[in-house]
Design a protein around this motif. Structure first.
Motif, PDB file in Angstrom:
ATOM      1  N   UNK A  21       9.101   7.450  -3.710  1.00  0.00           N
ATOM      2  CA  UNK A  21       8.967   5.997  -3.836  1.00  0.00           C
ATOM      3  C   UNK A  21       7.575   5.593  -4.310  1.00  0.00           C
ATOM      4  N   UNK A  22       6.540   6.219  -3.764  1.00  0.00           N
ATOM      5  CA  UNK A  22       5.166   5.764  -3.986  1.00  0.00           C
ATOM      6  C   UNK A  22       4.548   6.257  -5.287  1.00  0.00           C
ATOM      7  N   UNK A  23       4.852   7.470  -5.717  1.00  0.00           N
ATOM      8  CA  UNK A  23       4.063   7.996  -6.828  1.00  0.00           C
ATOM      9  C   UNK A  23       4.820   8.763  -7.904  1.00  0.00           C
ATOM     10  N   UNK A  28       8.669   4.764 -11.204  1.00  0.00           N
ATOM     11  CA  UNK A  28       7.664   3.850 -11.750  1.00  0.00           C
ATOM     12  C   UNK A  28       8.275   2.528 -12.219  1.00  0.00           C
ATOM     13  N   UNK A  29       9.443   2.535 -12.879  1.00  0.00           N
ATOM     14  CA  UNK A  29      10.045   1.243 -13.258  1.00  0.00           C
ATOM     15  C   UNK A  29      10.336   0.350 -12.049  1.00  0.00           C
ATOM     16  N   UNK A  30      10.742   0.939 -10.943  1.00  0.00           N
ATOM     17  CA  UNK A  30      10.980   0.170  -9.719  1.00  0.00           C
ATOM     18  C   UNK A  30       9.691  -0.462  -9.220  1.00  0.00           C
ATOM     19  N   UNK A  31       8.624   0.333  -9.156  1.00  0.00           N
ATOM     20  CA  UNK A  31       7.339  -0.187  -8.685  1.00  0.00           C
ATOM     21  C   UNK A  31       6.800  -1.272  -9.618  1.00  0.00           C
ATOM     22  N   UNK A  32       6.983  -1.080 -10.923  1.00  0.00           N
ATOM     23  CA  UNK A  32       6.546  -2.077 -11.903  1.00  0.00           C
ATOM     24  C   UNK A  32       7.345  -3.372 -11.749  1.00  0.00           C
ATOM     25  N   UNK A  46       2.191  -3.969  -2.256  1.00  0.00           N
ATOM     26  CA  UNK A  46       1.374  -3.031  -1.476  1.00  0.00           C
ATOM     27  C   UNK A  46       2.273  -2.026  -0.747  1.00  0.00           C
ATOM     28  N   UNK A  47       3.378  -2.509  -0.195  1.00  0.00           N
ATOM     29  CA  UNK A  47       4.296  -1.656   0.557  1.00  0.00           C
ATOM     30  C   UNK A  47       4.833  -0.506  -0.287  1.00  0.00           C
ATOM     31  N   UNK A  48       5.241  -0.772  -1.521  1.00  0.00           N
ATOM     32  CA  UNK A  48       5.836   0.289  -2.342  1.00  0.00           C
ATOM     33  C   UNK A  48       4.797   1.178  -3.008  1.00  0.00           C
ATOM     34  N   UNK A  49       3.526   0.831  -2.858  1.00  0.00           N
ATOM     35  CA  UNK A  49       2.463   1.660  -3.425  1.00  0.00           C
ATOM     36  C   UNK A  49       1.624   2.377  -2.370  1.00  0.00           C
ATOM     37  N   UNK A  50       1.861   2.086  -1.114  1.00  0.00           N
ATOM     38  CA  UNK A  50       1.075   2.661  -0.020  1.00  0.00           C
ATOM     39  C   UNK A  50       1.893   3.744   0.700  1.00  0.00           C
TER      40      UNK A  50
END
Length: 97
Positions: A21-23, A28-32, A46-50
């Motif tokens: 999920x994070x990295x 990446x399309x989901x996080x973007x 912040x939640x999806x990148x931490x």
């Protein structure tokens, strides 16, 4: 199934799910999309990148799964969730070296 083996597998699965999920490139399309939808400074972004934040949720799913398939009392749900989350963070730190 041996409880110890089951917990080790769930700890590794929590670590892998968190990393996914994070990295990972594939998510990446989901996080973007989350970043575009909620903004750079939002708590959801912040939640999806931490990894610390995400591992709590992934560990929670794994802990519920553990209580369902392993002979573990539901009283262990919260400590197991926290332990799986911490294991994910430790594994991530070890792999980043």
């Amino acid at each position: 199934m041996n409880i110890v083996l089951g917990l080790i597998i769930l700890a590794l699965a929590t670590a892998r799910g968190t990393t996914l999920i994070v990295s990972d490139y594939i998510t990446e399309p989901f996080r973007t999309a989350v970043q575009r939808r909620f903004g750079d400074d939002s708590k959801v972004t912040y939640l999806v990148n931490c990894p610390y934040c995400t591992s709590i949720w992934v560990g929670g799913v794994a802990a519920v799964f553990a209580c369902l398939i392993l002979p573990i009392s539901w009283w262990w749900l919260l400590p197991l969730l926290l332990a799986l989350s911490q294991a994910a963070v430790v594994f991530a730190a070890l792999l980043d070296r």
